[in-house]
Motif scaffolding. Sequence first.
Motif, PDB file in Angstrom:
ATOM      1  N   ASP A   1       0.978  -1.397   0.278  1.00  0.00           N
ATOM      2  CA  ASP A   1      -0.048  -0.030   0.011  1.00  0.00           C
ATOM      3  C   ASP A   1       0.726   1.362   0.179  1.00  0.00           C
ATOM      4  OD1 ASP A   1      -2.434  -1.454  -0.002  1.00  0.00           O
ATOM      5  OD2 ASP A   1      -2.537  -1.261   2.245  1.00  0.00           O
ATOM      6  N   GLU A   2       2.203   1.124   0.258  1.00  0.00           N
ATOM      7  CA  GLU A   2       2.913   2.426   0.471  1.00  0.00           C
ATOM      8  C   GLU A   2       3.775   2.427  -0.927  1.00  0.00           C
ATOM      9  OE1 GLU A   2       4.486   2.217   4.988  1.00  0.00           O
ATOM     10  OE2 GLU A   2       5.103   0.816   3.507  1.00  0.00           O
TER      11      GLU A   2
ATOM     12  N   GLU B   1       4.410  10.796   8.952  1.00  0.00           N
ATOM     13  CA  GLU B   1       4.649  11.189   7.475  1.00  0.00           C
ATOM     14  C   GLU B   1       5.588  10.321   6.945  1.00  0.00           C
ATOM     15  OE1 GLU B   1       3.844  13.713   4.397  1.00  0.00           O
ATOM     16  OE2 GLU B   1       3.017  13.736   5.971  1.00  0.00           O
ATOM     17  N   PHE B   2       4.990   9.579   5.798  1.00  0.00           N
ATOM     18  CA  PHE B   2       6.026   8.629   4.950  1.00  0.00           C
ATOM     19  C   PHE B   2       7.176   9.656   4.197  1.00  0.00           C
ATOM     20  CE2 PHE B   2       7.628   6.387   1.212  1.00  0.00           C
ATOM     21  CZ  PHE B   2       7.569   5.007   1.564  1.00  0.00           C
ATOM     22  N   ILE B   3       8.384   9.377   4.787  1.00  0.00           N
ATOM     23  CA  ILE B   3       9.350  10.306   3.810  1.00  0.00           C
ATOM     24  C   ILE B   3      10.534   9.505   3.206  1.00  0.00           C
ATOM     25  CG2 ILE B   3       9.043  12.023   5.961  1.00  0.00           C
ATOM     26  CD1 ILE B   3      11.859  11.015   6.827  1.00  0.00           C
ATOM     27  N   GLY B   4      10.584   8.220   3.150  1.00  0.00           N
ATOM     28  CA  GLY B   4      11.351   7.667   2.323  1.00  0.00           C
ATOM     29  C   GLY B   4      11.321   6.403   2.234  1.00  0.00           C
ATOM     30  N   TYR B   5      12.409   5.557   1.644  1.00  0.00           N
ATOM     31  CA  TYR B   5      12.356   4.079   1.840  1.00  0.00           C
ATOM     32  C   TYR B   5      14.104   3.745   1.585  1.00  0.00           C
ATOM     33  CZ  TYR B   5      12.961   4.448  -3.271  1.00  0.00           C
ATOM     34  OH  TYR B   5      13.188   5.003  -4.520  1.00  0.00           O
ATOM     35  N   ILE B   6      14.333   2.425   2.529  1.00  0.00           N
ATOM     36  CA  ILE B   6      15.439   1.966   2.137  1.00  0.00           C
ATOM     37  C   ILE B   6      15.231   0.527   1.413  1.00  0.00           C
ATOM     38  CG2 ILE B   6      17.517   0.588   3.319  1.00  0.00           C
ATOM     39  CD1 ILE B   6      16.714   2.411   5.694  1.00  0.00           C
TER      40      ILE B   6
END
Length: 161
Positions: free
Chosen positions: A16-17, A62-67
Amino acid sequence: MILQIENLVVKPLTYDELPYVKEIRDQSLEHLETQVSYTLQQTQQWFKDSTPEWYSIYLETEFIGYIRTSDSNKVSKSIYIGMDLHVQYRGYGYADRIYREFLKWLVDCGYVHVLLRVQVRNYRAYNLYRKLGFIPVGILQDFVMTSQENLLDVILMQKKI
């Protein structure tokens, strides 16, 4: 796995992200190895086909990024990592704090070597990686084709953890 770093949270990424991943990836195209904007469907397929894992990064809610991790090798105890942050959250030290804790977690998982690649023109990221203790171990010449069809070199960096 969930890492809590003050007001930052790193946890396994969910399907979902992926719209947020696509948005952040599109903002970072000039620094990526594949400088192509993927559709949401292509992003979803990439996520499904990727191994080993992806992690979402939140600042409070708040979604701010991903690894993302890749090329995990249990024999050599090595793994590749990479991170992308939303442009409005760059320059605040979040990447530094997240990488430091994520590297500790990788040690707990049994990894000894962490590798990453950075474009030669991405000075900000290169300097962060040096500050974190990564050392350049090679140059991949003409590794990235830009949207203007120029070829760029990439620096391969490694850290023993």
